[in-house]
Design an enzyme around this catalytic site. Structure first.
Site, short mmCIF file in Angstrom:
data_model
loop_
_atom_site.label_atom_id
_atom_site.label_comp_id
_atom_site.label_asym_id
_atom_site.label_seq_id
_atom_site.Cartn_x
_atom_site.Cartn_y
_atom_site.Cartn_z
N ASP A 226 7.51 10.09 -10.00
CA ASP A 226 7.68 11.52 -10.60
C ASP A 226 8.11 12.17 -9.26
OD1 ASP A 226 7.11 13.45 -12.74
OD2 ASP A 226 5.71 14.16 -11.29
N GLU A 275 6.80 -7.63 -1.59
CA GLU A 275 5.88 -8.64 -1.40
C GLU A 275 5.56 -9.20 -2.58
OE1 GLU A 275 2.39 -6.68 0.17
OE2 GLU A 275 3.60 -5.65 1.75
#
Ligand code: NOJ
Length: 567
Positions: A226, A275
């Site tokens: 956002d 990751e």
């Protein structure tokens, strides 16, 4: 009726296949669920996570690849959940953390990915840090995690700078000191209940790294970020000076938005996303001045996608559309990111209503316009969008052809921007009215029979429900189902960003997409108000309205898009 094609039926395991695909996000169709308004399992009139979970099979059958959920976190709902008090908790109105876990697991079982909203520009004023900062007074070190400043003027009665809130009014609110005297001001680019974080503070950065990991560990496939362009403000918070009113869709450069320093944040976030296995993605909600500035957010070491608001804001006019398509593709090429396409979301008037009105009224309008024309254009616009290279966003209910509800009475409205702008702007409630699923009376299956919905649904929505449209080959729902099934099955509509414009009469857009195996898809959109005759380029696959053949030619009615396979 030519709206159907033979390949409508997708193999049962197709979504799962798609979800396993590498680079799944490059051509994904991502469906936005607005949790307040999708499905209400407990009958309190407000949508919830168990409700969404119960409707996941509908989304699988619709043929989308991923679901983006607008915020469902603990929040006082001053801005419908975009004011987050606890980023690791589900608001009781939406369910529990266990409900979120079940939702993610069920979606994955169905081959759907889940993208959650992340709101890093600001928290709720009820967030623990902000509350403590107020309680502790001006000396509180927690104040450095937000933008607190003394006011100007003899007694600090003038806001620290001239910034305005996107929702109208000043972007600063004055605090009261613990002893009751008037205190410092704090910055909020949106509502006063949404204080902006200070992203120069390491604790803010670390907190959001932990929040990312919290949700990644729970299995989410990505984040819609956002106000991604707002986190870093120009040093010293300089005055704006003379300027147009602040808008969500701002057009110029400002010290509040799109500062270069923001990119370092996303480079770090990208290392965190990487990751995790399975290509977890970040999607920027960045209302930048140009597509080129938007491309900076999706450089190879930053986020994966950014919303294409230039496309959303385009009018239904051939020249304007062609220009924005070309500029969007061009802007993304140097960074190697997919272009995205979006027509509607929870912040703008639905495109069936925008296109029902004359062009140039912007994305916040309250006029119903010519509904029949709006729907016809919306169907044509959707087929055009779904043939473009890249990833497409579908906002809940657009597959039903829902219009905005333009006559909501003031007493039911909840959009803070409506009230802060004194009713002159901020008509976002109109696109947030709960979805009609079935039955002849409100809440039309949104919640249990006899229940309610937090915004009233119009009587005519009985005819627009999923139940009313399912199986009707002329319906907008079946048009979307057919288009999404075809898009998934046809290799020319995947991956690569190739698009070759074809000669076409004035007001008509025609292009081809070619797959690596040489198969070709031709998309032609008649954006004029009158029929046009074009050579039939191959076998008709799908059209937004019935077509007529005229020997080797096809008559495309006004405001109609068709797809053909050729070669
Ligand atoms: C963009 C969101 O989409 C909108 O709904 C919200 O009001 C603002 N950001 C502030 O969070």
């Amino acid at each position: 009726m030519t709206q159907h094609l033979a390949t409508t039926d997708r193999p049962a395991d197709a979504p799962a296949d798609a979800a396993r695909r590498a680079d799944w996000w490059r051509d994904a169709v991502i469906y936005q669920v607005y949790p307040r308004s999708f499905a209400d399992a407990n009958g309190d009139g407000m949508g919830d996570l168990p409700g969404i979970r119960s409707r996941l099979p509908y989304l699988r059958d619709l043929g989308v690849d991923a679901v983006w959920l607008s915020p469902f976190y603990a929040s006082p709902q001053a801005d419908a959940g975009y004011d987050v008090a606890d980023y690791r908790a589900v608001d009781p109105m939406f369910g529990t953390l266990a409900d979120a876990d079940h939702l993610i697991a069920d979606a994955h079982d169905l081959g759907l990915r889940i993208i959650v909203d992340l709101v890093p520009n600001h928290s709720s004023d009820q967030h623990e840090w902000f509350q403590q900062a107020l309680r502790e007074g001006p000396a509180s070190p927690l104040r450095e995690r937000y933008h607190f400043r003394p006011g100007k003027g003899d007694s600090g009665e003038v806001p620290p700078n001239d910034w305005e809130s996107v929702f109208g009014g000043p972007a600063w609110t004055r605090t009261e000191n613990p002893d009751g005297t008037p205190g410092d001001w704090y910055l909020h680019l949106f509502a006063p209940e949404q204080p902006d974080f200070n992203w120069e503070h390491p604790a803010v950065r670390e907190e959001f790294h932990a929040i990312l990991r919290f949700w990644l560990d729970r299995g989410v496939d990505g984040f819609r970020i956002d106000v991604a362009h707002g986190l870093v403000k120009a040093a010293g918070l300089p005055d704006l000076g003379a300027h147009d009113p602040m808008k969500l869709l701002g057009t110029g450069a400002t010290p509040c938005f799109d500062q270069d320093g923001v990119h370092e944040i996303y480079r770090t976030w990208r290392t965190i996303l990487d990751e995790y296995p399975g290509q977890r993605i970040g999607v920027a909600e960045a209302w930048t001045p140009t597509a080129r500035r938007t491309a900076d957010y999706v450089r190879p070491d930053e986020l994966h996608q950014a919303f294409n608001f230039q496309y959303l804001a385009s009018s239904w006019q051939a020249g304007a559309l062609r220009q924005v398509i070309d500029e969007s593709l061009e802007a993304m090429r140097p960074v190697g990111a997919p272009t995205t396409w979006v027509l509607s979301n929870h912040d703008v008037t639905r495109h069936a209503t925008r296109f029902a009105n004359e062009p140039g009224l912007g994305t916040q309008i309250r006029l119903a316009g010519d509904r029949e024309l709006g729907l016809r254009r919306a169907r044509a616009a959707s087929l055009l969008m779904l043939a473009l290279p890249g990833s497409a966003y579908v906002y809940q209910g657009e597959e039903l052809g829902l219009p905005d509800v333009t006559d909501l009475p003031d007493e039911v409205r909840q959009d803070p921007s409506y009230f802060r702008a004194a009713g002159q702007d901020g008509f976002r409630d109109g696109c947030r009215v709960p979805i009609p699923w079935s039955g002849s009376e409100a809440p039309y299956g949104f919640g249990p029979e006899g229940g309610r919905s937090w915004l009233p649904q119009p009587a005519e929505w009985a005819h627009l429900s999923v139940e009313a449209q399912a199986g009707d080959p002329t319906s907008t729902l079946e048009l979307y189902r057919a288009a999404l099934a075809f898009r998934r099955a046809h290799p020319a509509l995947g991956g690569a960003d190739n698009l070759t414009w074809q000669d076409a009469p004035d007001g008509v857009l025609s292009f081809e997409r070619t797959s690596p195996d040489g198969s070709v898809l031709r998309c032609t959109a008649n954006i004029t108000g009158h029929p046009v005759t074009v050579p039939s380029p191959g076998e008709l696959a799908l059209a937004s309205e019935p077509l007529t053949q005229d020997g080797p030619h096809t008559v495309l009615p006004a405001d109609t898009t068709a797809w053909w396979t050729t070669g």
